[in-house]
Design an enzyme around this catalytic site. Structure first.
Site, PDB file in Angstrom:
ATOM      1  N   SER A  86       0.834  -1.100   0.099  1.00  0.00           N
ATOM      2  CA  SER A  86       0.184   0.026  -0.005  1.00  0.00           C
ATOM      3  C   SER A  86       0.769   1.076   0.020  1.00  0.00           C
ATOM      4  O   SER A  86       1.734   1.338  -0.905  1.00  0.00           O
ATOM      5  CB  SER A  86      -0.836   0.066   1.138  1.00  0.00           C
ATOM      6  OG  SER A  86      -1.803   0.900   1.169  1.00  0.00           O
ATOM      7  N   HIS A 190      -8.137   1.307  -0.999  1.00  0.00           N
ATOM      8  CA  HIS A 190      -8.272   0.278  -2.014  1.00  0.00           C
ATOM      9  C   HIS A 190      -9.351  -0.222  -2.432  1.00  0.00           C
ATOM     10  O   HIS A 190      -9.660  -1.394  -2.867  1.00  0.00           O
ATOM     11  CB  HIS A 190      -6.965  -0.738  -1.569  1.00  0.00           C
ATOM     12  CG  HIS A 190      -5.933  -0.249  -1.538  1.00  0.00           C
ATOM     13  ND1 HIS A 190      -5.050   0.328  -2.176  1.00  0.00           N
ATOM     14  CD2 HIS A 190      -5.117  -0.211  -0.300  1.00  0.00           C
ATOM     15  CE1 HIS A 190      -3.738   0.520  -1.915  1.00  0.00           C
ATOM     16  NE2 HIS A 190      -4.055   0.414  -0.400  1.00  0.00           N
TER      17      HIS A 190
END
Length: 305
Positions: A86, A190
């Site tokens: 991430s 996400h």
């Protein structure tokens, strides 16, 4: 072959930066980055409580700064590949020379602010599912309206969605899942909930001076290595609203012939996954400067020509 990896949001803990600031030059470097991005990184890394550093706009720059600072303390390291989970992808891109450290901090500052604003629109969150079969878990999550936002491998998937959807998951776990653990993040990262942040990041990306990665860069999008700096940045922009496929990243590490994985500060999460998914691979997490000697020994052993 050594893979250098950087953790994502949720890895931070109160005071974790404190011992790193005692290293020569570290305090000045953090101060310069703080001035550059308008955020007191030293305060948040040493004195702030868990709630303060849970703030997306704070946590993301703090994590990237910690990763860059701890990696620089290792000395001159040329890994066989780099990757980040991430927000850790920005740290990894700096490791690979796609942009410099100050640019990385500026970019992640925009990312954190944009994602925090997107998260404020609807109350959302993320929960880790421990155990279970992805072929069973993923359809179950989709039935509840949740997104499998992080497919981490080693029996771990992170679901993201509204708080109501996550409550429904607690009450109705997929078959085989042992436990559902709420994560210390402030939104459904996400997922489509982050779509507003993509445009902001796209604008910020236009201002970056970008070079092609000097070492293989493994992308969260599909676990593939990316050859150009332009493609790395394009993926960094789009990834905020798309799932992280860390499982595929680890598959690529295998294909590249990984023998050791070193996780920069605040390490622990990715080494834990690697211990389960990459048996036989040496792992080490940089938690404090006390780990530096062991890390340097690992680097020397697994980057020898």
């Amino acid at each position: 072959m050594l893979v250098l990896v950087a953790p994502g949001q949720g890895a931070q803990t109160p005071g974790f930066l404190t011992p790193w600031l005692e290293l020569p030059g570290a305090e000045g470097r953090i101060a310069a980055w703080s001035d550059a991005i308008g955020l007191d990184l030293a305060h948040y890394g040493t004195k702030a409580d868990a709630d303060e550093i849970r703030d997306t706009a704070v946590a993301q720059p703090l994590l990237v700064a910690a990763g860059l600072l701890s990696a620089s303390a290792l000395g001159d390291v040329t890994p066989g590949a780099v990757a980040g989970h991430s927000v850790g992808e920005i740290t990894a891109a700096a490791f690979a020379g796609v942009f410099d450290d100050t640019a990385a901090l500026g970019f992640v500052r925009t990312r954190g602010q944009a994602m925090a604003e997107a998260a404020a629109v609807t109350k959302t969150g993320m929960s880790a599912l421990l155990g279970g079969d992805p072929d069973v878990t993923v359809p179950h999550l989709e039935k509840l309206g949740l997104t499998p936002a992080n497919v981490n491998g080693a029996g771990q998937i992170v679901a993201a969605g509204t708080m109501e959807q996550l409550a429904a998951l607690e009450a109705d776990k997929p078959e085989g899942v042992r436990r559902v653990v709420a994560l210390q993040v402030a939104g459904a990262f996400h997922t489509h909930h982050m779509a507003p942040a993509v445009d902001r990041l796209d604008e910020a990306a236009e201002a970056l001076t970008v070079a092609d990665p000097k070492v293989p860069y493994v992308s969260n999008k599909d676990g593939r290595t990316v050859a150009t700096g332009a493609e790395v940045v394009s993926r960094l922009v789009g990834q905020v609203a798309n799932p992280v496929r860390w499982d595929l990243c680890m598959e690529t590490f295998k294909e590249l012939g990984v023998t050791a994985l070193l996780e920069v500060c605040p390490g622990g999460t990715l080494t834990g996954l690697a211990k389960r998914a990459l048996p036989g691979v040496a792992t080490l997490a940089l938690k404090t400067p006390d780990d530096l000697d062991a890390a340097r020994a690992l680097v020397a052993e697994h980057t020898a020509v």
